[in-house]
Design a protein around this motif. Structure first.
Motif, PDB file in Angstrom:
ATOM      1  N   VAL A  24     -15.005   0.954  -1.218  1.00  0.00           N
ATOM      2  CA  VAL A  24     -15.020   0.645   0.239  1.00  0.00           C
ATOM      3  C   VAL A  24     -13.697  -0.149   0.295  1.00  0.00           C
ATOM      4  CG1 VAL A  24     -16.131  -1.914  -0.656  1.00  0.00           C
ATOM      5  CG2 VAL A  24     -16.289  -0.804   1.575  1.00  0.00           C
ATOM      6  N   ARG A  25     -13.139  -0.083   1.503  1.00  0.00           N
ATOM      7  CA  ARG A  25     -11.954  -0.940   1.936  1.00  0.00           C
ATOM      8  C   ARG A  25     -12.374  -2.162   2.228  1.00  0.00           C
ATOM      9  NH1 ARG A  25      -6.707  -0.673   1.832  1.00  0.00           N
ATOM     10  NH2 ARG A  25      -5.894  -1.966   3.110  1.00  0.00           N
ATOM     11  N   ASP A  60     -14.132  -5.426  -8.438  1.00  0.00           N
ATOM     12  CA  ASP A  60     -12.975  -4.803  -8.826  1.00  0.00           C
ATOM     13  C   ASP A  60     -12.108  -4.318  -8.032  1.00  0.00           C
ATOM     14  OD1 ASP A  60     -13.763  -6.131 -11.164  1.00  0.00           O
ATOM     15  OD2 ASP A  60     -13.723  -4.179 -12.386  1.00  0.00           O
ATOM     16  N   ARG A  61     -10.814  -4.541  -7.893  1.00  0.00           N
ATOM     17  CA  ARG A  61      -9.979  -3.972  -6.789  1.00  0.00           C
ATOM     18  C   ARG A  61      -9.104  -3.029  -7.510  1.00  0.00           C
ATOM     19  NH1 ARG A  61      -4.534  -6.765  -4.885  1.00  0.00           N
ATOM     20  NH2 ARG A  61      -3.966  -5.314  -3.018  1.00  0.00           N
ATOM     21  N   ILE A  62      -9.083  -1.768  -6.939  1.00  0.00           N
ATOM     22  CA  ILE A  62      -8.348  -0.555  -7.454  1.00  0.00           C
ATOM     23  C   ILE A  62      -6.875  -0.726  -6.961  1.00  0.00           C
ATOM     24  CG2 ILE A  62      -7.799   1.913  -7.629  1.00  0.00           C
ATOM     25  CD1 ILE A  62     -11.100   2.236  -7.145  1.00  0.00           C
ATOM     26  N   LEU A  63      -5.833  -1.045  -7.885  1.00  0.00           N
ATOM     27  CA  LEU A  63      -4.303  -0.950  -7.562  1.00  0.00           C
ATOM     28  C   LEU A  63      -3.507   0.429  -7.627  1.00  0.00           C
ATOM     29  CD1 LEU A  63      -3.569  -4.129  -9.465  1.00  0.00           C
ATOM     30  CD2 LEU A  63      -4.165  -4.181  -7.288  1.00  0.00           C
ATOM     31  N   SER A  64      -4.211   1.020  -8.380  1.00  0.00           N
ATOM     32  CA  SER A  64      -3.640   2.584  -8.413  1.00  0.00           C
ATOM     33  C   SER A  64      -4.238   3.533  -9.014  1.00  0.00           C
ATOM     34  CB  SER A  64      -2.232   2.552  -9.071  1.00  0.00           C
ATOM     35  OG  SER A  64      -2.019   2.448 -10.493  1.00  0.00           O
ATOM     36  N   LEU A  65      -4.272   4.779  -8.625  1.00  0.00           N
ATOM     37  CA  LEU A  65      -5.068   5.896  -9.204  1.00  0.00           C
ATOM     38  C   LEU A  65      -4.206   6.803  -9.507  1.00  0.00           C
ATOM     39  CD1 LEU A  65      -8.503   7.099  -7.534  1.00  0.00           C
ATOM     40  CD2 LEU A  65      -6.803   8.575  -8.584  1.00  0.00           C
ATOM     41  N   ASN A  66      -4.177   7.344 -10.769  1.00  0.00           N
ATOM     42  CA  ASN A  66      -3.258   8.322 -11.344  1.00  0.00           C
ATOM     43  C   ASN A  66      -1.765   8.185 -11.137  1.00  0.00           C
ATOM     44  OD1 ASN A  66      -5.362   9.470 -12.406  1.00  0.00           O
ATOM     45  ND2 ASN A  66      -5.751  11.079 -11.089  1.00  0.00           N
ATOM     46  N   GLY A  67      -1.453   6.798 -11.280  1.00  0.00           N
ATOM     47  CA  GLY A  67      -0.010   6.208 -10.843  1.00  0.00           C
ATOM     48  C   GLY A  67       0.268   6.256  -9.357  1.00  0.00           C
ATOM     49  N   LYS A  68      -0.526   6.396  -8.506  1.00  0.00           N
ATOM     50  CA  LYS A  68      -0.207   6.428  -7.114  1.00  0.00           C
ATOM     51  C   LYS A  68      -0.857   4.951  -6.431  1.00  0.00           C
ATOM     52  CE  LYS A  68      -1.135   8.721  -2.409  1.00  0.00           C
ATOM     53  NZ  LYS A  68      -0.324   8.155  -1.828  1.00  0.00           N
ATOM     54  N   ASP A  69      -0.216   4.056  -5.987  1.00  0.00           N
ATOM     55  CA  ASP A  69      -0.448   2.934  -5.433  1.00  0.00           C
ATOM     56  C   ASP A  69      -1.529   3.096  -4.393  1.00  0.00           C
ATOM     57  OD1 ASP A  69      -0.368   0.621  -3.922  1.00  0.00           O
ATOM     58  OD2 ASP A  69       1.423  -0.226  -4.584  1.00  0.00           O
ATOM     59  N   ASN A  72      -2.787  -0.021  -0.272  1.00  0.00           N
ATOM     60  CA  ASN A  72      -2.671   0.112   1.411  1.00  0.00           C
ATOM     61  C   ASN A  72      -3.453   1.458   1.841  1.00  0.00           C
ATOM     62  OD1 ASN A  72      -1.366  -2.559   1.864  1.00  0.00           O
ATOM     63  ND2 ASN A  72       0.591  -1.581   1.211  1.00  0.00           N
ATOM     64  N   SER A  73      -4.140   2.105   1.017  1.00  0.00           N
ATOM     65  CA  SER A  73      -4.601   3.099   1.261  1.00  0.00           C
ATOM     66  C   SER A  73      -5.970   3.163   2.166  1.00  0.00           C
ATOM     67  CB  SER A  73      -4.846   4.296  -0.045  1.00  0.00           C
ATOM     68  OG  SER A  73      -3.499   4.570  -0.383  1.00  0.00           O
ATOM     69  N   THR A  74      -6.356   4.041   2.739  1.00  0.00           N
ATOM     70  CA  THR A  74      -7.860   4.092   3.387  1.00  0.00           C
ATOM     71  C   THR A  74      -8.737   4.652   2.349  1.00  0.00           C
ATOM     72  OG1 THR A  74      -7.666   6.610   4.004  1.00  0.00           O
ATOM     73  CG2 THR A  74      -6.723   4.951   5.593  1.00  0.00           C
ATOM     74  N   GLU A  75     -10.182   4.203   2.823  1.00  0.00           N
ATOM     75  CA  GLU A  75     -10.816   4.529   1.918  1.00  0.00           C
ATOM     76  C   GLU A  75     -10.956   6.024   1.606  1.00  0.00           C
ATOM     77  OE1 GLU A  75     -15.776   3.945   2.295  1.00  0.00           O
ATOM     78  OE2 GLU A  75     -14.417   2.512   3.150  1.00  0.00           O
ATOM     79  N   GLN A  76     -10.734   6.661   2.786  1.00  0.00           N
ATOM     80  CA  GLN A  76     -11.007   8.459   2.712  1.00  0.00           C
ATOM     81  C   GLN A  76      -9.837   8.923   1.813  1.00  0.00           C
ATOM     82  OE1 GLN A  76     -13.588  10.191   3.767  1.00  0.00           O
ATOM     83  NE2 GLN A  76     -12.529  11.517   2.416  1.00  0.00           N
ATOM     84  N   ALA A  77      -8.595   8.377   1.961  1.00  0.00           N
ATOM     85  CA  ALA A  77      -7.470   8.728   1.153  1.00  0.00           C
ATOM     86  C   ALA A  77      -7.806   8.591  -0.367  1.00  0.00           C
ATOM     87  CB  ALA A  77      -6.231   7.905   1.546  1.00  0.00           C
TER      88      ALA A  77
END
Length: 98
Positions: A24-25, A60-69, A72-77
């Motif tokens: 969730v954002r 927990d907060r996700i900072l990056s996923l597979n190296g992508k920051d 500031n992304s949307t939940e859908q992204a």
């Protein structure tokens, strides 16, 4: 004083339907005057890769996923990134100690 810890977690869903994280954002209050916004784990599916790894928790907060920051992304992204990933995702996780 609340501490924070950043660590890397790799999830492998080979043979499973999903990685087992619900996101969730949102935002958390770091202190009376500051807030941190981002993508947070809102749920973990029992017996999923996320649950079995033992290193993720709700909040927990996700900072990056597979190296992508993804700060500031949307939940859908982020959901799309998870769907695009094959069987493995690498998460940079920020855990807040309460």
């Amino acid at each position: 004083m609340a501490g924070e810890l950043i660590h890397m977690v790799t999830l492998d869903k080979t043979g499973k339907k999903s990685f087992g994280i619900c996101i969730v954002r949102g935002e958390v209050k770091d202190s009376p005057n500051t807030k941190t916004t981002g993508i947070f784990i809102k749920g973990i599916v029992p017996d999923s890769p996320a649950h079995l790894c033992g290193r993720l928790k709700v909040g927990d907060r996700i900072l990056s996923l597979n190296g992508k920051d993804v700060r500031n992304s949307t939940e859908q992204a982020v959901i799309d990134l998870i769907k695009e990933a094959d069987f493995k995702i690498e998460l940079e996780i920020q855990t807040f100690d309460k």
